[in-house]
Write a protein that holds these residues in place. Structure first.
Motif, short mmCIF file in Angstrom:
data_model
loop_
_atom_site.label_atom_id
_atom_site.label_comp_id
_atom_site.label_asym_id
_atom_site.label_seq_id
_atom_site.Cartn_x
_atom_site.Cartn_y
_atom_site.Cartn_z
N ALA A 119 0.81 -1.21 0.00
CA ALA A 119 0.00 0.00 0.00
C ALA A 119 0.85 1.26 0.00
O ALA A 119 0.33 2.35 -0.28
CB ALA A 119 -0.93 0.01 1.22
N ARG A 120 2.12 1.15 0.29
CA ARG A 120 2.96 2.35 0.34
C ARG A 120 3.00 3.06 -1.01
O ARG A 120 3.11 4.29 -1.08
CB ARG A 120 4.37 2.00 0.79
CG ARG A 120 5.22 3.23 1.01
CD ARG A 120 6.51 2.97 1.73
NE ARG A 120 7.09 4.22 2.21
CZ ARG A 120 8.23 4.32 2.86
NH1 ARG A 120 8.94 3.23 3.11
NH2 ARG A 120 8.69 5.49 3.25
N ALA A 121 2.89 2.30 -2.08
CA ALA A 121 2.90 2.92 -3.41
C ALA A 121 1.73 3.87 -3.60
O ALA A 121 1.81 4.81 -4.41
CB ALA A 121 2.88 1.84 -4.50
N PHE A 122 0.64 3.65 -2.87
CA PHE A 122 -0.51 4.55 -2.99
C PHE A 122 -0.12 5.97 -2.58
O PHE A 122 -0.64 6.95 -3.13
CB PHE A 122 -1.66 4.04 -2.13
CG PHE A 122 -2.92 4.87 -2.23
CD1 PHE A 122 -3.76 4.74 -3.32
CD2 PHE A 122 -3.25 5.78 -1.24
CE1 PHE A 122 -4.91 5.51 -3.42
CE2 PHE A 122 -4.39 6.56 -1.33
CZ PHE A 122 -5.23 6.42 -2.43
N TYR A 123 0.80 6.08 -1.60
CA TYR A 123 1.21 7.39 -1.10
C TYR A 123 2.46 7.91 -1.80
O TYR A 123 2.65 9.13 -1.89
CB TYR A 123 1.45 7.31 0.41
CG TYR A 123 0.26 6.80 1.18
CD1 TYR A 123 -0.86 7.58 1.36
CD2 TYR A 123 0.25 5.50 1.71
CE1 TYR A 123 -1.96 7.11 2.06
CE2 TYR A 123 -0.84 5.02 2.41
CZ TYR A 123 -1.94 5.83 2.58
OH TYR A 123 -3.04 5.35 3.26
N GLN A 124 3.32 7.02 -2.25
CA GLN A 124 4.63 7.43 -2.73
C GLN A 124 4.75 7.46 -4.26
O GLN A 124 5.62 8.15 -4.79
CB GLN A 124 5.70 6.49 -2.17
CG GLN A 124 5.84 6.55 -0.65
CD GLN A 124 6.57 7.79 -0.19
OE1 GLN A 124 7.11 8.53 -0.99
NE2 GLN A 124 6.60 8.02 1.12
N ALA A 125 3.94 6.69 -4.98
CA ALA A 125 4.07 6.62 -6.43
C ALA A 125 3.76 7.98 -7.07
O ALA A 125 2.90 8.72 -6.60
CB ALA A 125 3.15 5.55 -7.01
N ALA A 187 -5.77 8.69 6.70
CA ALA A 187 -5.22 7.57 5.94
C ALA A 187 -5.41 7.76 4.43
O ALA A 187 -4.58 7.32 3.63
CB ALA A 187 -5.88 6.25 6.38
N ALA A 188 -6.50 8.42 4.03
CA ALA A 188 -6.77 8.60 2.60
C ALA A 188 -5.96 9.73 1.98
O ALA A 188 -5.84 9.80 0.76
CB ALA A 188 -8.26 8.86 2.39
N THR A 189 -5.40 10.62 2.82
CA THR A 189 -4.77 11.83 2.27
C THR A 189 -3.33 12.02 2.72
O THR A 189 -2.77 13.10 2.56
CB THR A 189 -5.58 13.08 2.69
OG1 THR A 189 -5.61 13.16 4.12
CG2 THR A 189 -7.00 13.01 2.17
N ILE A 190 -2.72 10.98 3.28
CA ILE A 190 -1.32 11.10 3.71
C ILE A 190 -0.44 11.50 2.53
O ILE A 190 -0.52 10.93 1.45
CB ILE A 190 -0.83 9.76 4.30
CG1 ILE A 190 -1.56 9.45 5.62
CG2 ILE A 190 0.68 9.78 4.54
CD1 ILE A 190 -1.25 8.08 6.17
N GLN A 191 0.39 12.51 2.76
CA GLN A 191 1.31 12.99 1.74
C GLN A 191 2.65 12.25 1.84
O GLN A 191 2.98 11.68 2.90
CB GLN A 191 1.52 14.49 1.90
CG GLN A 191 0.23 15.29 1.79
CD GLN A 191 -0.46 15.12 0.46
OE1 GLN A 191 0.11 15.41 -0.59
NE2 GLN A 191 -1.70 14.62 0.49
N PRO A 192 3.45 12.23 0.76
CA PRO A 192 4.69 11.44 0.77
C PRO A 192 5.61 11.76 1.94
O PRO A 192 6.17 10.85 2.57
CB PRO A 192 5.34 11.81 -0.57
CG PRO A 192 4.19 12.13 -1.46
CD PRO A 192 3.17 12.80 -0.58
N GLU A 193 5.80 13.06 2.26
CA GLU A 193 6.71 13.40 3.36
C GLU A 193 6.15 12.95 4.70
O GLU A 193 6.89 12.61 5.62
CB GLU A 193 7.00 14.91 3.38
CG GLU A 193 5.80 15.80 3.63
CD GLU A 193 5.10 16.21 2.35
OE1 GLU A 193 4.47 17.30 2.35
OE2 GLU A 193 5.17 15.47 1.35
N GLN A 194 4.81 12.94 4.83
CA GLN A 194 4.19 12.42 6.05
C GLN A 194 4.34 10.91 6.11
O GLN A 194 4.60 10.34 7.18
CB GLN A 194 2.71 12.81 6.09
CG GLN A 194 2.46 14.31 6.19
CD GLN A 194 0.99 14.65 6.07
OE1 GLN A 194 0.26 14.02 5.30
NE2 GLN A 194 0.53 15.63 6.83
N ASP A 195 4.17 10.24 4.98
CA ASP A 195 4.27 8.79 4.92
C ASP A 195 5.67 8.32 5.33
O ASP A 195 5.81 7.29 6.01
CB ASP A 195 3.95 8.31 3.50
CG ASP A 195 3.90 6.80 3.39
OD1 ASP A 195 3.02 6.18 4.00
OD2 ASP A 195 4.78 6.23 2.70
#
Length: 711
Positions: A119-125, A187-195
């Motif tokens: 699921a990390r790709a959802f935030y980082q891709a 959880a639905a809106t976490i940004q890459p730097e937050q992730d």
């Protein structure tokens, strides 16, 4: 119907059908978990194994039953079909949600937990680094819905493999939509730097310096949920503690972790954690500042160990039937000296002295008559001569007794504070009316911090596996030590903003703070991009940074909306009531913030005007009157800030308090005043000076400030 609308309608229908299947699977999971509890109760196992099994089964069933209502997924990842591009996930589709949902534990999941590695790709891709993702889909759900399939109102597809870059209107609307009730998860809106921060390893201690609206609290709570997911056994051994500044704040964040499927977390304030005694007294400002000073740690240590006698006057003579065992003075002094050198907790040291004295007697007895039984050793250990000697050279101690003696006896305090506190400081600490005994003493909030220090010196408390500390900048060095004792081997997540430090002992820099916390090697990182505070509000608040004793970067808001209005008036109460009535025409929560002495009057005025108003800790309140001293960490769609100069004048770090108050608004800020505004926030026209310019990249270029006619 145009083809694009037809395609969207078909996609929504398919996703709603899929959501119905997920809902049915979740119900089956819940029913099966409850059934396993019943079956497990009859399982044949040893006592310890059965208890562990039962606890795990009951916990799983409880977590599933208590999941809050809401959508079961918020995103989807469609991976590229080429294995060289997408690896093991080639051609796969994954729905991303707050918890894992499956028909059977052995089946592929219908919904993947947002914390799972895939699921990390959802935030980082991204289009530049798609990470094998062909399409990222986001779902829009009705804010007023309960998570029924019909509440799915829209979706967005981002074709990353084609290099498509688009700003998500779903994410924007979710961030900006009105807030009523407790804080929600992101959880639905976490940004890459937050992730990146959320997924830091359990062994890493992290300090997040976060400007207002950057989501540092949400990051800390989501990191807690992530660690519980990835390291459940390691966390369960010590537990997890969330520390907030007050109970209103804890009430505000109380539903975030349960929404993410985590319920077994202690959420508390530090005052509640260290509450050995009720608070029935109040210190002077000077005394409170001294009691929170790091120097008090050494004063208390000296006062405690002053009870230990390094010089023994008589040998131990111990009758034992027809024998009399004797331990010489030099042996006793050596035992005390060795134990002092080892620096164990005081109570542990006392028992070590007892054990070594008994061992010296046992050596003599066994040389004369052979091995001794455990019963004999216990009899000698609790004999009157040994206990009397122990009470003379290493007496038992209670924190209340030690602190009461220190604060009531000038000679005791002078001995413990020699070279540390001067005469005036010692006089400030002494009680003006000594109690008859420690039991009748009246303790202040600062005294409880000192009692906890003494308690930790006597016996170390149990440690947590991980501690999340929010609004950490307001903690004193002595309070940091109290937390450090509860996390000697675990990690911490420190969340704070030096610019929002309002206590007299607030942190001025993070490295020193982390040293007091026992985590000098924690990673310090800054969040400066605001997602909640609008640009107009952030710009006004940034003007205050030049007047604060804090070296922090200005907040940078991604939002170009928001409204700030400043109203000068002769009757702030009437203007406040009118401002509230205007705000009630809009959706969202309303917070009226005023100096502590003014808040009750405004509360009554609003009630008299027929406007329902709630207390700060009321969940889901539409309108709240909040004293400035308790507003930290809270947020409201509309803020009516009454008499900023009174907020500033109410305390030594009043400008910091004003900075906090200004940044609670996430849509509109309405300032009402009759007294002159603090210079930093006066409109440029009334200052007759050039408005400060900010060099923050991407900061709004317009002030967004509206002036009323009589400003």
């Amino acid at each position: 119907m145009p083809r694009s609308e037809s395609v969207l309608s078909d996609a929504l229908t398919q996703e709603r059908t899929y959501h119905d299947a997920c809902r049915a699977a979740l119900k089956t999971m819940t029913d099966n978990a409850q059934e396993q509890v019943v079956i497990g109760a009859d399982a044949s196992a040893s006592g310890a194994d059965a208890e562990v099994l039962g606890y795990e089964l009951r916990s799983q069933a409880k977590e599933l039953r208590e999941l809050p209502e809401g959508p079961l997924f918020f995103g989807r990842l469609d991976f590229h079909r080429d294995p060289q591009t997408a690896g093991d996930h080639a051609g796969q589709e994954y729905h991303i949600g707050r918890v894992r949902i499956t028909h059977d534990p052995s089946d592929p999941p219908l919904v993947v937990d947002w914390r799972a590695p895939v699921a990390r790709a959802f935030y980082q891709a991204s289009a530049r680094r798609p990470q094998g993702v062909a399409v990222r889909r986001r779902f829009g759900w009705s804010p007023a819905g309960r998570g029924d399939s019909a509440d799915l109102t829209g979706l967005e597809d981002e074709h990353l493999s084609e290099g498509e870059v688009r700003e998500s209107s779903i994410v924007t609307s979710e961030i900006e939509r009105p807030r009523i009730g407790p804080m929600r998860d992101i959880a639905a809106t976490i940004q890459p730097e937050q992730d990146d921060l959320v997924r830091e390893d359990l062994t890493t201690s992290l300090c997040v310096q976060g400007s207002p609206g950057t989501g540092k609290t949400a990051v800390g709570l989501h990191r807690a949920a992530y660690l519980l997911y990835t390291c459940p056994q390691r966390i369960q051994r010590g537990g997890m503690l969330i520390l907030g500044p007050n109970r209103a704040f804890l009430s505000y964040i109380s539903e975030v972790l349960p929404a993410l499927g985590e319920t077994g977390v202690r959420q508390s304030t530090l005052d509640d954690e260290i509450a050995r005694q009720p608070v029935t007294a109040q210190d002077s400002d000077a005394a409170a500042i001294l009691k929170h000073d790091i120097r008090m740690a050494e004063v208390l240590r000296r006062a405690l160990y002053a009870r230990v006698s390094t010089e023994v006057t008589q040998p131990l003579v111990l009758p034992d039937g027809s024998y009399r065992w004797r331990v010489p003075v030099d042996v006793l002094e050596k035992i005390v000296h060795e134990v002092r050198t080892e620096e164990p907790p005081y109570a542990v040291g006392r028992e070590r002295v007892r054990t070594r004295i008994v061992h010296a007697v046992q050596d003599q007895a066994e040389r004369r008559g052979g091995p001794r039984t455990r019963t004999w050793v216990q009899k000698i250990s609790r004999s009157r001569p040994v206990t009397a000697l122990l009470n003379a050279i290493w007496p038992a101690a209670q924190p209340e007794e030690i602190l009461a003696g220190l604060l009531t006896r000038p000679d005791t305090l002078a001995a413990a504070a020699e070279g540390i506190l001067d005469a005036d400081e010692q006089k400030t600490l002494l009680w003006s009316k000594p109690p008859r005994s420690p039991r009748s003493a009246r303790w202040s909030a600062a005294d409880l911090v000192l009692l906890d220090e003494l308690s930790g010196l006597i016996k170390h408390p149990g440690g947590y596996g991980h501690v999340v500390i929010d609004e950490a900048q307001d903690l004193s060095p002595m309070q940091c030590r109290a937390i450090a004792r509860r996390s000697p081997f675990g990690s911490v997540t420190v969340l704070g903003d030096l610019a929002q430090g309002t206590t007299p002992w607030a942190a001025r820099d993070w490295p020193q703070f982390l040293t007091h916390l026992g985590k000098p090697y924690a990673i310090i990182t800054a969040l400066t991009t605001g997602f909640r505070v609008p640009g107009a509000v952030a710009e006004l608040a940034n003007r205050l940074l030049h007047h604060l004793d804090a070296d922090v970067p200005p907040a940078r808001s991604l939002r170009r909306d928001g409204e700030v209005s400043i109203e000068a008036t002769h009757d702030t109460t009437a203007a406040t009531v009118a401002a509230v009535h205007t705000a009630l025409r809009h959706a969202g929560s309303i917070g009226v913030i005023a100096a502590d002495t003014e808040a009750p009057k405004l509360h009554h005025a609003l009630l008299a005007a027929g406007t329902p108003v709630s207390a700060p800790d009321t969940q889901g309140a539409r309108l709240t009157v909040v004293p400035a001293s308790t507003v930290k960490g809270l947020e409201y769609d509309h803020v009516v800030l009454v008499e900023p100069s009174a907020v500033v004048q109410a305390e030594p770090r009043g400008m910091n308090r004003l900075y906090v108050a200004l940044t609670r608004a996430v849509s509109r800020l309405h300032i009402v005043h009759s007294a002159p505004l603090p210079l930093a926030i006066r409109p440029a026209e009334s200052q007759n000076i050039e408005r400060p310019r900010f060099s923050t990249p991407g900061a709004p270029t317009s002030s967004g400030i509206e002036l009323s006619a009589d400003s």
